[in-house]
Design a protein around this motif. Structure first.
Motif, PDB file in Angstrom:
ATOM      1  N   GLY A 187      51.211  27.255  26.035  1.00  0.00           N
ATOM      2  CA  GLY A 187      52.011  26.764  27.439  1.00  0.00           C
ATOM      3  C   GLY A 187      51.764  27.762  28.458  1.00  0.00           C
ATOM      4  O   GLY A 187      52.881  27.852  29.137  1.00  0.00           O
ATOM      5  N   VAL A 188      50.573  28.360  28.487  1.00  0.00           N
ATOM      6  CA  VAL A 188      50.394  29.477  29.763  1.00  0.00           C
ATOM      7  C   VAL A 188      49.261  29.031  30.049  1.00  0.00           C
ATOM      8  O   VAL A 188      48.376  28.361  29.716  1.00  0.00           O
ATOM      9  N   SER A 189      49.064  29.484  31.444  1.00  0.00           N
ATOM     10  CA  SER A 189      47.647  29.378  32.178  1.00  0.00           C
ATOM     11  C   SER A 189      47.049  30.782  31.864  1.00  0.00           C
ATOM     12  O   SER A 189      47.519  31.979  31.810  1.00  0.00           O
ATOM     13  N   VAL A 190      45.417  30.712  32.133  1.00  0.00           N
ATOM     14  CA  VAL A 190      44.688  31.964  32.198  1.00  0.00           C
ATOM     15  C   VAL A 190      43.815  32.095  33.483  1.00  0.00           C
ATOM     16  O   VAL A 190      43.266  31.045  33.609  1.00  0.00           O
ATOM     17  N   SER A 191      44.117  33.047  34.206  1.00  0.00           N
ATOM     18  CA  SER A 191      43.296  33.229  35.385  1.00  0.00           C
ATOM     19  C   SER A 191      42.766  34.432  35.337  1.00  0.00           C
ATOM     20  O   SER A 191      43.001  35.425  34.725  1.00  0.00           O
ATOM     21  N   THR A 192      41.443  34.710  35.756  1.00  0.00           N
ATOM     22  CA  THR A 192      40.527  35.802  35.911  1.00  0.00           C
ATOM     23  C   THR A 192      40.567  36.205  37.483  1.00  0.00           C
ATOM     24  O   THR A 192      40.238  35.500  38.439  1.00  0.00           O
ATOM     25  N   PHE A 193      40.769  37.649  37.590  1.00  0.00           N
ATOM     26  CA  PHE A 193      40.756  38.429  39.003  1.00  0.00           C
ATOM     27  C   PHE A 193      39.918  39.312  39.107  1.00  0.00           C
ATOM     28  O   PHE A 193      39.842  40.174  38.206  1.00  0.00           O
ATOM     29  N   TYR A 194      39.142  39.327  39.824  1.00  0.00           N
ATOM     30  CA  TYR A 194      37.898  40.451  40.515  1.00  0.00           C
ATOM     31  C   TYR A 194      38.255  40.751  41.692  1.00  0.00           C
ATOM     32  O   TYR A 194      38.063  40.019  42.565  1.00  0.00           O
ATOM     33  N   HIS A 195      38.376  42.226  41.717  1.00  0.00           N
ATOM     34  CA  HIS A 195      38.378  42.745  42.939  1.00  0.00           C
ATOM     35  C   HIS A 195      37.352  43.876  43.342  1.00  0.00           C
ATOM     36  O   HIS A 195      37.019  44.530  42.324  1.00  0.00           O
ATOM     37  N   SER A 196      36.875  43.663  44.607  1.00  0.00           N
ATOM     38  CA  SER A 196      35.709  44.557  44.957  1.00  0.00           C
ATOM     39  C   SER A 196      34.758  44.733  44.118  1.00  0.00           C
ATOM     40  O   SER A 196      33.904  43.735  43.626  1.00  0.00           O
ATOM     41  N   PRO A 220      36.456  23.848  30.689  1.00  0.00           N
ATOM     42  CA  PRO A 220      36.979  25.002  31.161  1.00  0.00           C
ATOM     43  C   PRO A 220      38.197  25.533  30.437  1.00  0.00           C
ATOM     44  O   PRO A 220      39.041  24.655  30.071  1.00  0.00           O
ATOM     45  N   PHE A 221      38.103  26.884  30.096  1.00  0.00           N
ATOM     46  CA  PHE A 221      39.228  27.666  29.418  1.00  0.00           C
ATOM     47  C   PHE A 221      40.187  28.695  30.691  1.00  0.00           C
ATOM     48  O   PHE A 221      41.204  29.130  30.238  1.00  0.00           O
ATOM     49  N   VAL A 222      39.504  28.809  31.626  1.00  0.00           N
ATOM     50  CA  VAL A 222      40.109  29.303  32.709  1.00  0.00           C
ATOM     51  C   VAL A 222      40.762  28.702  33.872  1.00  0.00           C
ATOM     52  O   VAL A 222      39.919  27.558  34.376  1.00  0.00           O
ATOM     53  N   ASP A 223      42.060  28.733  34.086  1.00  0.00           N
ATOM     54  CA  ASP A 223      42.577  27.824  35.130  1.00  0.00           C
ATOM     55  C   ASP A 223      42.121  28.394  36.647  1.00  0.00           C
ATOM     56  O   ASP A 223      41.440  27.395  37.328  1.00  0.00           O
ATOM     57  N   ASN A 224      42.294  29.432  37.077  1.00  0.00           N
ATOM     58  CA  ASN A 224      41.944  29.788  38.381  1.00  0.00           C
ATOM     59  C   ASN A 224      41.044  31.008  38.087  1.00  0.00           C
ATOM     60  O   ASN A 224      41.282  32.141  37.683  1.00  0.00           O
ATOM     61  N   LEU A 225      39.884  30.983  38.864  1.00  0.00           N
ATOM     62  CA  LEU A 225      38.640  32.353  39.124  1.00  0.00           C
ATOM     63  C   LEU A 225      38.933  32.850  40.380  1.00  0.00           C
ATOM     64  O   LEU A 225      38.597  32.088  41.103  1.00  0.00           O
ATOM     65  N   ILE A 226      39.188  34.224  40.545  1.00  0.00           N
ATOM     66  CA  ILE A 226      39.627  34.635  41.843  1.00  0.00           C
ATOM     67  C   ILE A 226      38.625  35.639  42.211  1.00  0.00           C
ATOM     68  O   ILE A 226      38.570  36.720  41.492  1.00  0.00           O
ATOM     69  N   ILE A 227      37.707  35.473  43.122  1.00  0.00           N
ATOM     70  CA  ILE A 227      36.672  36.333  43.569  1.00  0.00           C
ATOM     71  C   ILE A 227      37.346  37.012  44.920  1.00  0.00           C
ATOM     72  O   ILE A 227      37.246  36.366  45.935  1.00  0.00           O
ATOM     73  N   ASN A 228      37.778  38.316  44.800  1.00  0.00           N
ATOM     74  CA  ASN A 228      38.603  38.886  45.667  1.00  0.00           C
ATOM     75  C   ASN A 228      37.782  40.144  46.615  1.00  0.00           C
ATOM     76  O   ASN A 228      37.510  40.949  45.818  1.00  0.00           O
ATOM     77  N   ALA A 229      37.777  39.902  47.978  1.00  0.00           N
ATOM     78  CA  ALA A 229      37.063  41.130  48.692  1.00  0.00           C
ATOM     79  C   ALA A 229      35.982  41.686  47.816  1.00  0.00           C
ATOM     80  O   ALA A 229      35.406  42.796  47.606  1.00  0.00           O
ATOM     81  N   ALA A 230      34.905  40.865  47.465  1.00  0.00           N
ATOM     82  CA  ALA A 230      34.008  41.358  46.746  1.00  0.00           C
ATOM     83  C   ALA A 230      32.848  42.231  47.265  1.00  0.00           C
ATOM     84  O   ALA A 230      32.249  41.826  48.395  1.00  0.00           O
ATOM     85  N   CYS A 231      32.492  43.081  46.538  1.00  0.00           N
ATOM     86  CA  CYS A 231      31.614  44.182  46.935  1.00  0.00           C
ATOM     87  C   CYS A 231      30.109  43.837  46.308  1.00  0.00           C
ATOM     88  O   CYS A 231      29.679  44.615  45.502  1.00  0.00           O
TER      89      CYS A 231
END
Length: 348
Positions: A187-196, A220-231
């Motif tokens: 009953g939950v989502s899984v998101s991955t977040f990558y910073h810098s 797909p098993f990840v709902d949202n994949l977020i590439i944030n301020a990618a270094c």
């Protein structure tokens, strides 16, 4: 311009070093107690899971050190009680996750350069508290407090690359848990977040890793994949981003005034993905979001930090809340985000 940026980078390094000395002080580490094998969590709403490839020294005050161990992952459940973090080492990810509150969406979080164990705990707690999610922090050594800033830049990038195989193993564990309907995934989502520099882990995994188990049957098993301020370099990023098939949605955040990424650009002589993205080089499977007007010169513009005067506006909070809780973002919400008033603050 180069001299100005170099001076700014030195100022940032000095500020970061001053912050780090607090996180690495005897007093700060005294807030963390590694529990023995016979002790068990009492239950707390303020709780986290850490998956770490650092070396562990159980008899030391600083029981998690500043070097990576590429031979083994360690799993920790952390709960905060009366201002003290109790840290329980668990044999498996499943056993660590079982202690977290049920029915909370999950964010798997990979940070950038400059974090020791204690500062990663603060960032994970802030994300969990501000967005009401269960945070799984992938904790790798991204700084050594005895190194100079230029040496740490290389050290963090190297360790991020070396951690990619273990990060892929973590994702496979999560995929397996979802396939088996483990209670903590129901009953939950899984998101991955990558910073810098955390995005170096993702880039390396996609470029060099064996994706067979990760992208099993391309479901797909990840709902949202977020590439944030990618270094990571902007050039040819589409080659590895378009290989990502384990996520339903991919979001890439950029800001051409991001001062820390301008510094990375100067040091590497390569435009960073989190700076600016040309339209002809974009990945077909990703949505690109420009944070220039709302973030200005900020680098960490995804949540509010106690040591930074900068504050996210309502549209930004709504946007990140939707991403971290596994929901999509409509065109109208993106328009509202980019039209929202910018915050006038000093660089941090």
């Amino acid at each position: 311009m180069k001299r100005l940026l170099t001076g700014f980078l030195l100022a940032l390094a000095c500020s970061a070093q001053a912050q780090l000395s607090n996180y690495n002080s005897h007093a700060y580490w005294s807030r963390f107690n590694l529990q023995t094998a016979h002790q068990h969590p009492a239950g707390s709403d303020t709780s986290l899971v850490f998956v770490s490839n650092r070396f562990i020294h159980p008899d030391s005050l600083r029981f998690v050190d500043e070097f990576i161990d590429t031979t083994a992952l360690k799993y920790f459940f952390l709960e905060k009680q009366n201002g003290i973090w109790k840290v329980y080492q668990e044999p498996t990810l499943d056993q660590a996750m079982e202690h977290l509150p049920l029915r909370r969406n999950i964010v798997v979080y990979a940070e950038g350069m400059g974090k020791i164990f204690t500062s990663n705990v603060e960032r994970a707690q802030l994300m969990s508290g501000q967005y009401g999610v269960n945070v799984v922090m992938f904790d790798y050594a991204s700084i050594n407090t005895t190194y100079k800033p230029s040496q740490n830049f290389r050290y963090a990038r190297q360790n991020a690359r070396l951690s990619a195989r273990q990060y892929a193993a973590l994702l496979i564990m999560i995929r397996t848990a979802r396939e088996k309907a483990a209670p903590w995934t129901e009953g939950v989502s899984v998101s991955t977040f990558y910073h810098s520099m955390g995005n170096i882990i993702l880039e390396q995994m996609m470029r060099e890793g064996d994706l067979g188990l990760l992208e099993k049957e391309a479901v797909p098993f990840v709902d949202n994949l977020i590439i944030n301020a990618a270094c990571v370099p902007m050039k040819r990023h589409a080659q590895w981003v378009e290989k990502i098939r384990f996520a339903k949605n991919i979001y890439i955040h950029y800001n051409r005034r991001d001062m820390q990424l301008k510094g990375a650009h100067l040091l590497t002589l390569k435009r960073q993905l989190g700076e600016k993205v040309t339209r002809r080089q974009r990945a077909d499977n990703a949505q690109y979001v420009n944070f220039l007007e709302v973030a200005r010169w900020q680098h960490s513009y995804f949540m509010n930090f106690p040591y930074n005067d900068y504050r996210l506006n309502t549209a930004m909070i709504t946007y990140f809340d939707r991403l971290f809780t596994g929901r999509g973002v409509t065109a109208g919400e993106l328009t509202a985000l980019q039209a929202s008033a910018p915050a006038e603050t000093e660089p941090n």
